[in-house]
Design an enzyme around this catalytic site. Structure first.
Site, PDB file in Angstrom:
ATOM      1  NE  ARG A 148      18.695  60.349  12.425  1.00 40.00           N
ATOM      2  CZ  ARG A 148      18.055  61.077  13.319  1.00 40.00           C
ATOM      3  NH1 ARG A 148      16.929  61.663  13.002  1.00 40.00           N
ATOM      4  NH2 ARG A 148      18.546  61.221  14.517  1.00 40.00           N
ATOM      5  CE  LYS A 167      18.322  72.162  31.284  1.00 43.32           C
ATOM      6  NZ  LYS A 167      16.918  71.975  30.953  1.00 43.32           N
ATOM      7  N   GLY A 188      24.145  63.565  17.825  1.00 42.35           N
ATOM      8  CA  GLY A 188      23.869  64.989  18.016  1.00 42.35           C
ATOM      9  C   GLY A 188      25.107  65.865  18.042  1.00 42.35           C
ATOM     10  N   GLY A 237      18.888  59.576  21.334  1.00 41.34           N
ATOM     11  CA  GLY A 237      18.093  59.128  22.486  1.00 41.34           C
ATOM     12  C   GLY A 237      18.325  57.656  22.795  1.00 41.34           C
TER      13      GLY A 237
HETATM   14  P1  AMP Z   1      23.374  68.329  25.571  1.00 39.29           P
HETATM   15  O1  AMP Z   1      22.246  68.369  24.594  1.00 39.29           O
HETATM   16  O2  AMP Z   1      22.986  68.102  26.968  1.00 39.29           O
HETATM   17  O3  AMP Z   1      24.505  67.413  25.101  1.00 39.29           O
HETATM   18  O4  AMP Z   1      23.965  69.795  25.581  1.00 39.29           O
HETATM   19  C1  AMP Z   1      24.569  70.401  24.486  1.00 39.29           C
HETATM   20  C2  AMP Z   1      24.581  71.896  24.680  1.00 39.29           C
HETATM   21  O5  AMP Z   1      25.316  72.221  25.839  1.00 39.29           O
HETATM   22  C3  AMP Z   1      25.247  72.620  23.534  1.00 39.29           C
HETATM   23  O6  AMP Z   1      24.285  73.399  22.878  1.00 39.29           O
HETATM   24  C4  AMP Z   1      26.296  73.478  24.201  1.00 39.29           C
HETATM   25  O7  AMP Z   1      26.356  74.786  23.683  1.00 39.29           O
HETATM   26  C5  AMP Z   1      25.856  73.510  25.638  1.00 39.29           C
HETATM   27  N1  AMP Z   1      26.980  73.799  26.548  1.00 39.29           N
HETATM   28  C6  AMP Z   1      28.121  73.111  26.656  1.00 39.29           C
HETATM   29  N2  AMP Z   1      28.944  73.699  27.534  1.00 39.29           N
HETATM   30  C7  AMP Z   1      28.312  74.808  27.985  1.00 39.29           C
HETATM   31  C8  AMP Z   1      28.640  75.833  28.917  1.00 39.29           C
HETATM   32  N3  AMP Z   1      29.811  75.832  29.558  1.00 39.29           N
HETATM   33  N4  AMP Z   1      27.719  76.814  29.140  1.00 39.29           N
HETATM   34  C9  AMP Z   1      26.526  76.804  28.492  1.00 39.29           C
HETATM   35  N5  AMP Z   1      26.159  75.857  27.619  1.00 39.29           N
HETATM   36  C10 AMP Z   1      27.032  74.871  27.354  1.00 39.29           C
END
Ligand code: AMP
Length: 395
Positions: free
Chosen positions: A37, A197, A345, A368
């Site tokens: 950064r 999610k 990220g 974000g």
């Molecule tokens: P996000 O912050 O929403 O982009 O989510 C990222 C996280 O989603 C990472 O830590 C991944 O390990 C997790 N992730 C991705 N695919 C899967 C999966 N099939 N099952 C569980 N966690 C997952």
């Protein structure tokens, strides 16, 4: 349109530059574990110094909850910046007040103010605090894209009290690429969305659906959609309370929305665990990455695209071998030659571990902020700069 730092006369002026030095720290706040950064701010910092500015830098770091906290001091950032610039960077004990006023820089000098969030007024966008920050300078520049989604004193409030306000070079670059990818993009324009999610990304899915030609879904998020479609998902991460929403989103998107056709499943999540490729998840197992047929299918879409927006990993990429899908797609994005914009990220980590970061058009520094931009939400920090430009009859 906001003004650019390049539109301003900086010579002999005291420039207040809001940067994003919210760096990860270790050892009780003494060691910076990534200076990306700080490095991302160098073009604007060097531009201001080369044009004869007296430079005041300001940033937040972490969440000190409105109180001074030595573990979240910006002092290590001042030391690192000094090494990068090969010149002294003075560190202020605070961000406002007589101690700061004594240290105000002369042209060619740099002063880094202490963490803005040591004052609760920063996050409250307090007018008096904003005015006191504005008093320190002649000209305001916002280069902190990573904080542009926050309406705080240093990103919004103080702009009302300064004579001139403009976007820095990093802010401009971020906005240029995000705009290029979302307004009249070269087609086919596709989005790759993954991560944990659906609930975190509802607005993004809805907004992207309006203009992308294809939306490739992966990660745990896919299992909520697959369950909503009646498929078996075993122990995979599914948001039970979002099944109805997932059905609605699939209906709105129609054939644009692509879901994985096969998966890498395992009984538990640990390195070296036995895995199997399946079309539907078995009872007692969980889907942890997209399978080889999905990789093929998605690679073909990616290689034919002219614009690619990517946010979120395709699997649990932190734990090999579940990084395969994400890494394969990162390589395909690099190979595609498309304008590619990757949102901060985890996706950035994946791009870097695939060794293809230099072939991506733009990796956003603001997780974000880039998510809110992709969700179609106006960024207050950008809106405030645009308003200031109008105030001066420009833009
Ligand atoms: P996000 O912050 O929403 O982009 O989510 C990222 C996280 O989603 C990472 O830590 C991944 O390990 C997790 N992730 C991705 N695919 C899967 C999966 N099939 N099952 C569980 N966690 C997952």
């Amino acid at each position: 349109m906001a003004l650019s730092i390049q539109d301003l006369e900086l010579r002999g002026k005291r420039v207040f530059m809001r940067v994003d030095f919210n760096v990860p720290l270790a050892n009780g706040g003494k060691v910076i574990t990534s200076d990306e950064r700080i490095k991302a701010s160098l073009p604007s910092i060097n531009y201001a110094l080369d044009h004869g500015a007296a430079l005041i830098l300001a940033s937040h770091l972490g969440r000190p909850k409105g109180k001074p906290n030595p573990e979240m001091s910006l002092a290590p950032a001042a030391a690192r910046l000094s090494e990068l610039l090969k010149k002294p960077v003075a560190m202020a004990p605070d961000c406002i007040g007589p101690e700061v006023e004594k240290l105000l820089p002369k042209p060619g000098e740099v002063l880094l103010l202490e963490n803005l969030r040591f004052h609760p007024e920063e996050e409250k966008n307090d007018p008096e605090f904003s005015r006191r920050l504005a008093e320190l300078c002649d000209v305001y520049v916002n280069d902190a894209f990573g904080s542009a989604h926050r309406a705080h004193a240093s990103t919004v409030g103080m702009i009302a009290y300064v004579k001139q306000a403009a976007a820095g070079l990093l802010m401009e670059k971020e906005l240029e690429y995000l705009t290029k990818a979302t307004e009249n993009p070269r087609r086919p324009c596709i989005a790759i969305l993954g991560g944990a999610k659906v609930s975190d990304k509802i607005q993004i899915i809805q907004n992207l659906m309006k203009f992308v030609d294809r939306l490739l879904i992966g990660g745990a998020m896919a299992y909520t959609f697959l369950r909503a479609r009646g498929e078996s998902t075993g122990k995979s991460l599914v948001e039970e309370d979002k099944l109805e929403l997932a059905r609605e989103l699939m209906q709105q998107a129609g054939p644009k929305l692509e879901l994985p056709v096969d998966h890498v499943e395992a009984a538990e999540l640990k390195p070296g665990v036995e895995t199997e490729v399946v079309e539907q998840i078995s009872d007692g197992y969980m889907g942890l990455d997209i399978g080889p047929n999905t990789i093929n299918l998605y690679e073909n879409v990616i290689l034919g695209a002219k614009t690619i927006i990517w946010n979120g990993p395709m699997g649990v990429f932190e734990v090999p071998p579940f990084d395969k899908g994400t890494i394969a797609l990162a390589k395909a994005v690099a190979e595609s030659g498309a304008v590619s914009v990757v949102g901060g990220g985890d996706s950035e980590k994946a791009i870097r571990s695939a060794g293809v970061a230099d072939k991506i058009s733009h990796i956003s520094t603001g997780g974000g902020a880039s998510l809110e931009f992709l969700a179609g939400i106006e960024l207050p920090g950008v809106a405030a700069l645009e308003k200031a430009a109008k105030r001066h009859g420009i833009g």
